[in-house]
Design a protein around this motif. Structure first.
Motif, PDB file in Angstrom:
ATOM      1  N   THR A   1      80.075  60.575  36.560  1.00  0.00           N
ATOM      2  CA  THR A   1      80.776  61.772  36.998  1.00  0.00           C
ATOM      3  C   THR A   1      80.074  63.021  36.492  1.00  0.00           C
ATOM      4  OG1 THR A   1      82.261  61.590  35.092  1.00  0.00           O
ATOM      5  CG2 THR A   1      83.011  60.633  37.154  1.00  0.00           C
ATOM      6  N   THR A   2      79.448  62.932  35.320  1.00  0.00           N
ATOM      7  CA  THR A   2      78.705  64.081  34.809  1.00  0.00           C
ATOM      8  C   THR A   2      77.547  64.423  35.723  1.00  0.00           C
ATOM      9  OG1 THR A   2      79.294  63.544  32.534  1.00  0.00           O
ATOM     10  CG2 THR A   2      77.381  64.965  32.867  1.00  0.00           C
ATOM     11  N   ARG A   3      76.815  63.419  36.159  1.00  0.00           N
ATOM     12  CA  ARG A   3      75.698  63.678  37.075  1.00  0.00           C
ATOM     13  C   ARG A   3      76.194  64.247  38.391  1.00  0.00           C
ATOM     14  NH1 ARG A   3      71.037  59.023  36.561  1.00  0.00           N
ATOM     15  NH2 ARG A   3      70.608  59.329  34.342  1.00  0.00           N
ATOM     16  N   TRP A   4      77.304  63.715  38.879  1.00  0.00           N
ATOM     17  CA  TRP A   4      77.837  64.176  40.159  1.00  0.00           C
ATOM     18  C   TRP A   4      78.238  65.647  40.060  1.00  0.00           C
ATOM     19  CZ3 TRP A   4      83.196  62.652  42.450  1.00  0.00           C
ATOM     20  CH2 TRP A   4      83.282  63.098  43.762  1.00  0.00           C
ATOM     21  N   SER A   5      78.769  66.053  38.902  1.00  0.00           N
ATOM     22  CA  SER A   5      79.244  67.423  38.745  1.00  0.00           C
ATOM     23  C   SER A   5      78.119  68.445  38.886  1.00  0.00           C
ATOM     24  CB  SER A   5      79.935  67.606  37.393  1.00  0.00           C
ATOM     25  OG  SER A   5      79.002  67.493  36.341  1.00  0.00           O
ATOM     26  N   ARG A   6      76.869  67.983  38.833  1.00  0.00           N
ATOM     27  CA  ARG A   6      75.732  68.893  39.022  1.00  0.00           C
ATOM     28  C   ARG A   6      75.423  69.129  40.490  1.00  0.00           C
ATOM     29  NH1 ARG A   6      71.985  65.609  34.754  1.00  0.00           N
ATOM     30  NH2 ARG A   6      73.294  65.943  32.907  1.00  0.00           N
ATOM     31  N   CYS A   7      76.091  68.373  41.369  1.00  0.00           N
ATOM     32  CA  CYS A   7      75.843  68.475  42.808  1.00  0.00           C
ATOM     33  C   CYS A   7      76.441  69.772  43.343  1.00  0.00           C
ATOM     34  CB  CYS A   7      76.462  67.268  43.522  1.00  0.00           C
ATOM     35  SG  CYS A   7      76.303  67.307  45.311  1.00  0.00           S
ATOM     36  N   THR A   8      75.608  70.597  43.985  1.00  0.00           N
ATOM     37  CA  THR A   8      76.077  71.835  44.609  1.00  0.00           C
ATOM     38  C   THR A   8      75.403  71.958  45.969  1.00  0.00           C
ATOM     39  OG1 THR A   8      76.260  72.859  42.417  1.00  0.00           O
ATOM     40  CG2 THR A   8      76.342  74.321  44.335  1.00  0.00           C
ATOM     41  N   PRO A   9      76.025  71.421  47.021  1.00  0.00           N
ATOM     42  CA  PRO A   9      75.396  71.444  48.342  1.00  0.00           C
ATOM     43  C   PRO A   9      75.366  72.837  48.940  1.00  0.00           C
ATOM     44  CG  PRO A   9      77.655  70.640  48.503  1.00  0.00           C
ATOM     45  CD  PRO A   9      77.361  70.796  47.030  1.00  0.00           C
ATOM     46  N   ASP A  10      74.421  73.044  49.851  1.00  0.00           N
ATOM     47  CA  ASP A  10      74.314  74.331  50.536  1.00  0.00           C
ATOM     48  C   ASP A  10      75.551  74.583  51.394  1.00  0.00           C
ATOM     49  OD1 ASP A  10      71.813  74.754  49.427  1.00  0.00           O
ATOM     50  OD2 ASP A  10      70.775  73.776  51.087  1.00  0.00           O
ATOM     51  N   THR A  11      76.046  73.547  52.043  1.00  0.00           N
ATOM     52  CA  THR A  11      77.266  73.649  52.834  1.00  0.00           C
ATOM     53  C   THR A  11      78.222  72.560  52.362  1.00  0.00           C
ATOM     54  OG1 THR A  11      76.341  72.197  54.551  1.00  0.00           O
ATOM     55  CG2 THR A  11      76.104  74.569  54.859  1.00  0.00           C
ATOM     56  N   PRO A  12      79.518  72.816  52.362  1.00  0.00           N
ATOM     57  CA  PRO A  12      80.473  71.825  51.864  1.00  0.00           C
ATOM     58  C   PRO A  12      80.582  70.624  52.799  1.00  0.00           C
ATOM     59  CG  PRO A  12      81.631  73.718  52.767  1.00  0.00           C
ATOM     60  CD  PRO A  12      80.180  74.078  52.754  1.00  0.00           C
ATOM     61  N   PHE A  13      81.127  69.546  52.270  1.00  0.00           N
ATOM     62  CA  PHE A  13      81.324  68.328  53.052  1.00  0.00           C
ATOM     63  C   PHE A  13      82.583  68.445  53.907  1.00  0.00           C
ATOM     64  CE2 PHE A  13      78.763  66.967  49.436  1.00  0.00           C
ATOM     65  CZ  PHE A  13      77.799  66.181  50.050  1.00  0.00           C
ATOM     66  N   ASP A  14      82.565  67.742  55.036  1.00  0.00           N
ATOM     67  CA  ASP A  14      83.741  67.672  55.906  1.00  0.00           C
ATOM     68  C   ASP A  14      84.676  66.547  55.483  1.00  0.00           C
ATOM     69  OD1 ASP A  14      82.798  69.682  57.905  1.00  0.00           O
ATOM     70  OD2 ASP A  14      81.232  68.180  58.218  1.00  0.00           O
ATOM     71  N   LEU A  15      84.099  65.474  54.964  1.00  0.00           N
ATOM     72  CA  LEU A  15      84.872  64.291  54.587  1.00  0.00           C
ATOM     73  C   LEU A  15      84.256  63.684  53.336  1.00  0.00           C
ATOM     74  CD1 LEU A  15      86.887  61.916  55.113  1.00  0.00           C
ATOM     75  CD2 LEU A  15      85.160  60.929  56.632  1.00  0.00           C
TER      76      LEU A  15
END
Length: 213
Positions: free
Chosen positions: A113-127
């Motif tokens: 979960t710590t690694r995932w928290s670094r994820c910042t996509p350019d556009t948000p996910f739909d699902l």
């Protein structure tokens, strides 16, 4: 004339029901069959979504016009062996320019979960489909809210667990993870959510369906 009382049902009835409905609503799919066989032959646990659940995810993604999907919990971790069963169902709903990211992490889940928290996509996910370790449900859902668009959908799988979540006499790490999620959702003004219980190939279970406000 007295009304006939419905008989009690169990896992064999639920499995037969899934197979019966699938015989009308699903076409033969050698690719998905091969994925399941490979997973079984490789020793992966048989915890992938059922065919009916997989198609539901695909139909859901299509119905909201999803172009960007995140799956948390690919199913795998034995070396490089993974099962892409639910991933394929979701990917098939995407348009040609769509994108799907699937995550699997086979070490201590807090690190994941710590690694995932670094994820910042350019556009948000739909699902976002969450089907990972249940004790980390609240962490996953918190991050999912950050990553999904307003009006987007978050699905959390395996939240009924044969009714054990609602049994005050029962406790284990998975059940407590679901209970923690439900407590977090109770006063969460960021989402509207409900639980849909299911029976079928995978027994008596269910999923949380949430929409980001």
């Amino acid at each position: 004339m007295s009304r006939q009382q419905p008989k009690a049902t169990g896992p064999e009835d639920w499995k037969r029901s899934d197979q019966y409905h699938n015989s009308f609503l699903h076409s033969p799919d050698p690719i998905l069959d091969a994925v399941l066989k490979h997973s079984t032959d490789s020793g992966l646990p048989e915890i992938a979504v059922s065919a009916a659940q997989g198609k539901f995810l695909s139909l859901l993604a299509s119905s909201i016009g999803a172009k960007k999907i995140l799956e948390v919990g690919t199913l795998g971790g034995y070396g490089l062996i993974i099962s892409l069963y639910s991933t394929i169902w979701l990917a098939r709903a995407l348009p040609a320019d769509g994108e799907l990211i699937t995550l699997e992490y086979n070490e201590k889940h807090a690190k994941g979960t710590t690694r995932w928290s670094r994820c910042t996509p350019d556009t948000p996910f739909d699902l976002i489909f969450i089907d990972a370790d249940k004790p980390s449900n609240v962490n996953y859902f918190t991050e999912a809210k950050r990553l999904v668009r307003k009006g987007g959908v978050i699905i959390v799988d395996n939240v009924v667990r044969f009714g054990r979540v609602a049994d005050p006499e029962y406790s284990d790490a998975n059940v407590e993870g679901v209970r923690a999620l439900l407590r977090a959702l109770k006063d969460d003004a960021d989402v509207a959510a409900t639980t849909i219980a299911t029976v079928g190939d995978k027994g008596y279970d269910g999923f949380v369906y949430a929409i980001r406000k």
